[in-house]
Scaffold this motif. Structure first.
Motif, PDB file in Angstrom:
ATOM      1  N   GLN A  65       0.833  -1.217   0.000  1.00  0.00           N
ATOM      2  CA  GLN A  65       0.000   0.000   0.000  1.00  0.00           C
ATOM      3  C   GLN A  65       0.867   1.267   0.000  1.00  0.00           C
ATOM      4  O   GLN A  65       0.565   2.237  -0.685  1.00  0.00           O
ATOM      5  N   ILE A  66       1.964   1.225   0.760  1.00  0.00           N
ATOM      6  CA  ILE A  66       2.875   2.385   0.811  1.00  0.00           C
ATOM      7  C   ILE A  66       3.445   2.647  -0.579  1.00  0.00           C
ATOM      8  O   ILE A  66       3.430   3.779  -1.079  1.00  0.00           O
ATOM      9  N   LYS A  67       3.890   1.580  -1.224  1.00  0.00           N
ATOM     10  CA  LYS A  67       4.490   1.715  -2.569  1.00  0.00           C
ATOM     11  C   LYS A  67       3.465   2.281  -3.555  1.00  0.00           C
ATOM     12  O   LYS A  67       3.750   3.217  -4.306  1.00  0.00           O
ATOM     13  N   THR A  68       2.263   1.723  -3.548  1.00  0.00           N
ATOM     14  CA  THR A  68       1.210   2.177  -4.476  1.00  0.00           C
ATOM     15  C   THR A  68       0.853   3.634  -4.229  1.00  0.00           C
ATOM     16  O   THR A  68       0.741   4.429  -5.170  1.00  0.00           O
ATOM     17  N   LYS A  69       0.672   4.001  -2.957  1.00  0.00           N
ATOM     18  CA  LYS A  69       0.275   5.374  -2.628  1.00  0.00           C
ATOM     19  C   LYS A  69       1.333   6.381  -3.085  1.00  0.00           C
ATOM     20  O   LYS A  69       1.005   7.416  -3.665  1.00  0.00           O
ATOM     21  N   VAL A  70       2.594   6.087  -2.768  1.00  0.00           N
ATOM     22  CA  VAL A  70       3.664   7.029  -3.133  1.00  0.00           C
ATOM     23  C   VAL A  70       3.754   7.147  -4.650  1.00  0.00           C
ATOM     24  O   VAL A  70       3.780   8.256  -5.205  1.00  0.00           O
ATOM     25  N   ASN A  71       3.766   5.996  -5.339  1.00  0.00           N
ATOM     26  CA  ASN A  71       3.900   6.036  -6.808  1.00  0.00           C
ATOM     27  C   ASN A  71       2.714   6.713  -7.486  1.00  0.00           C
ATOM     28  O   ASN A  71       2.861   7.458  -8.450  1.00  0.00           O
ATOM     29  N   LYS A  72       1.537   6.468  -6.952  1.00  0.00           N
ATOM     30  CA  LYS A  72       0.333   6.948  -7.626  1.00  0.00           C
ATOM     31  C   LYS A  72      -0.075   8.361  -7.198  1.00  0.00           C
ATOM     32  O   LYS A  72      -0.543   9.155  -8.005  1.00  0.00           O
ATOM     33  N   HIS A  73       0.094   8.692  -5.913  1.00  0.00           N
ATOM     34  CA  HIS A  73      -0.503   9.933  -5.395  1.00  0.00           C
ATOM     35  C   HIS A  73       0.488  11.013  -4.963  1.00  0.00           C
ATOM     36  O   HIS A  73       0.079  12.166  -4.793  1.00  0.00           O
ATOM     37  N   SER A  83      19.053  19.226 -10.383  1.00  0.00           N
ATOM     38  CA  SER A  83      19.890  19.274 -11.600  1.00  0.00           C
ATOM     39  C   SER A  83      19.345  18.375 -12.713  1.00  0.00           C
ATOM     40  O   SER A  83      19.751  18.492 -13.866  1.00  0.00           O
ATOM     41  N   GLY A  84      18.428  17.461 -12.336  1.00  0.00           N
ATOM     42  CA  GLY A  84      17.883  16.538 -13.337  1.00  0.00           C
ATOM     43  C   GLY A  84      18.589  15.194 -13.360  1.00  0.00           C
ATOM     44  O   GLY A  84      18.208  14.282 -14.088  1.00  0.00           O
ATOM     45  N   ALA A  85      19.641  15.052 -12.523  1.00  0.00           N
ATOM     46  CA  ALA A  85      20.368  13.766 -12.473  1.00  0.00           C
ATOM     47  C   ALA A  85      19.494  12.679 -11.844  1.00  0.00           C
ATOM     48  O   ALA A  85      19.626  11.498 -12.161  1.00  0.00           O
ATOM     49  N   LEU A  86      18.586  13.089 -10.961  1.00  0.00           N
ATOM     50  CA  LEU A  86      17.708  12.138 -10.277  1.00  0.00           C
ATOM     51  C   LEU A  86      16.283  12.324 -10.803  1.00  0.00           C
ATOM     52  O   LEU A  86      15.760  13.437 -10.821  1.00  0.00           O
ATOM     53  N   LEU A  87      15.669  11.221 -11.235  1.00  0.00           N
ATOM     54  CA  LEU A  87      14.307  11.291 -11.785  1.00  0.00           C
ATOM     55  C   LEU A  87      13.261  11.152 -10.670  1.00  0.00           C
ATOM     56  O   LEU A  87      13.555  10.613  -9.597  1.00  0.00           O
ATOM     57  N   THR A  88      12.032  11.566 -10.969  1.00  0.00           N
ATOM     58  CA  THR A  88      10.948  11.486  -9.970  1.00  0.00           C
ATOM     59  C   THR A  88      10.738  10.045  -9.504  1.00  0.00           C
ATOM     60  O   THR A  88      10.569   9.786  -8.313  1.00  0.00           O
ATOM     61  N   GLY A  89      10.745   9.108 -10.429  1.00  0.00           N
ATOM     62  CA  GLY A  89      10.550   7.692 -10.079  1.00  0.00           C
ATOM     63  C   GLY A  89      11.612   7.198  -9.103  1.00  0.00           C
ATOM     64  O   GLY A  89      11.320   6.438  -8.176  1.00  0.00           O
ATOM     65  N   GLU A  90      12.848   7.664  -9.328  1.00  0.00           N
ATOM     66  CA  GLU A  90      13.962   7.259  -8.444  1.00  0.00           C
ATOM     67  C   GLU A  90      13.804   7.901  -7.065  1.00  0.00           C
ATOM     68  O   GLU A  90      14.082   7.272  -6.034  1.00  0.00           O
ATOM     69  N   LEU A  91      13.355   9.147  -7.053  1.00  0.00           N
ATOM     70  CA  LEU A  91      13.124   9.841  -5.780  1.00  0.00           C
ATOM     71  C   LEU A  91      12.005   9.154  -4.993  1.00  0.00           C
ATOM     72  O   LEU A  91      12.108   8.930  -3.787  1.00  0.00           O
ATOM     73  N   LYS A  92      10.934   8.766  -5.699  1.00  0.00           N
ATOM     74  CA  LYS A  92       9.826   8.067  -5.042  1.00  0.00           C
ATOM     75  C   LYS A  92      10.297   6.733  -4.455  1.00  0.00           C
ATOM     76  O   LYS A  92       9.883   6.350  -3.356  1.00  0.00           O
ATOM     77  N   LYS A  93      11.167   6.063  -5.181  1.00  0.00           N
ATOM     78  CA  LYS A  93      11.684   4.774  -4.684  1.00  0.00           C
ATOM     79  C   LYS A  93      12.471   4.990  -3.378  1.00  0.00           C
ATOM     80  O   LYS A  93      12.373   4.189  -2.435  1.00  0.00           O
ATOM     81  N   MET A  94      13.249   6.069  -3.334  1.00  0.00           N
ATOM     82  CA  MET A  94      14.004   6.373  -2.109  1.00  0.00           C
ATOM     83  C   MET A  94      13.056   6.578  -0.920  1.00  0.00           C
ATOM     84  O   MET A  94      13.327   6.129   0.191  1.00  0.00           O
ATOM     85  N   LEU A  95      11.938   7.269  -1.171  1.00  0.00           N
ATOM     86  CA  LEU A  95      10.968   7.491  -0.104  1.00  0.00           C
ATOM     87  C   LEU A  95      10.332   6.164   0.323  1.00  0.00           C
ATOM     88  O   LEU A  95      10.208   5.886   1.520  1.00  0.00           O
ATOM     89  N   ILE A  96       9.952   5.350  -0.658  1.00  0.00           N
ATOM     90  CA  ILE A  96       9.332   4.042  -0.354  1.00  0.00           C
ATOM     91  C   ILE A  96      10.295   3.205   0.497  1.00  0.00           C
ATOM     92  O   ILE A  96       9.907   2.612   1.506  1.00  0.00           O
ATOM     93  N   ASP A  97      11.583   3.210   0.104  1.00  0.00           N
ATOM     94  CA  ASP A  97      12.596   2.431   0.837  1.00  0.00           C
ATOM     95  C   ASP A  97      12.828   2.970   2.250  1.00  0.00           C
ATOM     96  O   ASP A  97      13.313   2.254   3.119  1.00  0.00           O
ATOM     97  N   THR A  98      12.508   4.250   2.462  1.00  0.00           N
ATOM     98  CA  THR A  98      12.638   4.845   3.810  1.00  0.00           C
ATOM     99  C   THR A  98      11.405   4.538   4.658  1.00  0.00           C
ATOM    100  O   THR A  98      11.512   4.196   5.839  1.00  0.00           O
ATOM    101  N   LEU A  99      10.231   4.664   4.034  1.00  0.00           N
ATOM    102  CA  LEU A  99       8.973   4.514   4.792  1.00  0.00           C
ATOM    103  C   LEU A  99       8.647   3.061   5.137  1.00  0.00           C
ATOM    104  O   LEU A  99       8.174   2.780   6.240  1.00  0.00           O
TER     105      LEU A  99
END
Length: 475
Positions: free
Chosen positions: A372-380, A427-443
């Motif tokens: 649920q955490i993964k879906t919520k972060v990726n989707k919302h 700077s654009g080196a990190l994409l939104t999807g990668e940033l979301k993954k970092m949050l998912i891995d933290t939460l």
């Protein structure tokens, strides 16, 4: 000189502004008495009028010589007296802004008349506590205070204080935003080794929401389990439900009545925006939230002592309650509570929307599964990235409005790692999807660990925390 800066008043508290105004009035009178140059007198009068207008906007009151502003002077929703509110509304029940970055906290400090937590105060907390400041302090998540220097002065002289925070239990499940004051309060309890009282305002929720008294009390007990799972020390923590404790503690109720006697209906209307159609329970409730600020409300912990100062870590929307409390305290012979205010935790959809316990997708709940955490972060989770990968690589994203980055600011401990993420995303080196993954891995591990600790909290544990009893308190 004051007149050199057109916006000089905006950084002042109401009291400082009052003092400057008084001095400016004296200056105008002196110039007139000395029959100074007309242009000089006119300039001084113009500045005086400008300051009076600013004073009214900040305090909601007309300037009167000899009548300094009370702490209740900030209008209840933080709106300025002329009705403009810079699109931010902040009161104990409503928080809204149209700015994607969230509420303008610097303006809120001026409106509410509190003080900014600056680097000097953060350094002082580190020196007095002997501990590295919590990430919430380092990053300005706790950003405003009242009288924190006074608390530290006393602590340096071996005078202890106690902590008070709370929760309005309006649903069974709490979300990660609800944890912010408790995470920080636990840190304060640990580093200063002091007692803590936690008020569960189940009575408030009954008065404001369409819930039965039984539901509100059950939510209080369920929320207590989540709070206990934050790791509080049972020997230093008392958690209480208003519905239970008010009837069991004559001392607590006596303080409620003292407060009620010293606050007028006009004052609560001014502070909280109550109307003639609000039930009388709402009108008297602020006295109940004020009472834990005074040590003799807890005779089992402090005996009859009423001189122990209270420190309240809370979100800034709760400040109107404690402006009222601080106004009343000296009149009933008690010390004013000190406060530490936090910013608001943003909803997944962005900092300008409010999290709602009734909208499962507006936040990450403490009951959510890893999936649920993964879906919520990726989707919302609102993104500060560009529409296409090419655009994002070229122009970079905006971490200031990106909810995944905001959440990492709350929960990622490593400052250097966080700064690198900010720079890479911008700077654009990190994409939104990668940033979301970092949050998912933290939460995911954080929530899983919380759920594991909550499973260990039995009804017996809750009873221990919620039984009035002595606590470890170094007098």
């Amino acid at each position: 000189r004051m007149a050199d800066s057109p916006d000089f008043e905006r950084t002042m508290s109401p009291l400082e502004l009052y003092e400057k105004l008084t001095a400016q009035g004296d200056q105008v009178r002196a110039l007139k008495t000395a029959k100074s140059d007309k242009a000089e007198i006119d300039a001084a009068v113009q500045l005086l009028l400008k300051m009076k207008l600013e004073y009214k906007q900040v305090t909601g009151q007309d300037y009167k010589a000899g009548s300094p502003p009370s702490e209740n002077s900030a209008p209840f929703n933080g709106a300025t007296a002329d009705g403009s509110n810079d699109e931010d509304t902040v009161d104990p029940w409503n928080v809204s802004t149209t700015n994607a970055k969230g509420v303008d906290y610097d303006k809120l400090i001026v409106r509410f008349g509190s003080s900014k937590i600056d680097q000097q105060l953060v350094d002082r907390i580190e020196k007095v506590s002997g501990q590295k400041p919590h990430r919430f302090l380092r990053r300005g998540i706790f950003f405003s205070h009242r009288d924190m220097h006074q608390v530290l002065d006393a602590y340096e002289k071996q005078k202890s204080f106690y902590l008070y925070t709370g929760r309005g239990p309006s649903s069974e499940a709490m979300h990660v935003g609800h944890l912010i004051p408790f995470i920080f309060t636990k840190w304060l309890q640990d580093v200063f080794d002091i007692p803590l009282v936690i008020q569960l305002t189940d009575d408030e929720k009954y008065l404001w929401k369409d819930l039965t008294i039984e539901e509100c009390h059950r939510f209080a007990v369920e929320n207590a389990k989540d709070i206990i799972a934050c790791g509080f020390d049972v020997n230093k923590t008392f958690i209480f439900s208003d519905l239970d404790y008010m009837g069991a503690s004559p001392e607590f109720y006596r303080n409620v009545v003292k407060i009620e006697k010293h606050v007028t209906f006009n004052q609560v209307k001014g502070i909280f925006g109550f109307t003639d159609s609000d039930c009388i329970g709402k009108i008297s409730f602020p006295a109940i939230q004020a009472a834990p600020s005074f040590s003799n409300s807890f005779p089992q912990i402090f005996g009859s002592r009423k001189d122990i100062q209270c420190l309240i870590p809370c979100a800034i929307d709760q400040d109107p309650y404690f402006r009222m409390t601080r106004d009343v305290a000296p009149r009933i012979g008690y010390p004013k509570p000190a406060l530490l205010h936090s910013t608001f935790f943003p909803a997944l959809q962005g900092a300008q929307t409010k999290m709602s316990a009734s909208d499962a997708n507006s936040s990450i709940f403490l009951t959510d599964t890893p999936k649920q955490i993964k879906t919520k972060v990726n989707k919302h989770a609102f993104s500060g990235g560009k529409d296409t990968v090419e655009e994002h690589r070229k122009h970079g994203g905006n971490p200031d409005v990106d909810v995944s980055f905001m959440y990492l600011t709350f929960f990622l401990e490593d400052d250097e790692q966080l700064e690198k993420i900010r720079q890479d995303y911008a700077s654009g080196a990190l994409l939104t999807g990668e940033l979301k993954k970092m949050l998912i891995d933290t939460l995911q591990p954080m929530i899983a660990q919380h759920q594991e600790r909550r499973k260990q909290v039995t009804d017996e544990t809750v009873k221990q925390f919620m039984t009035p009893r002595p606590l470890n308190f170094k007098h």
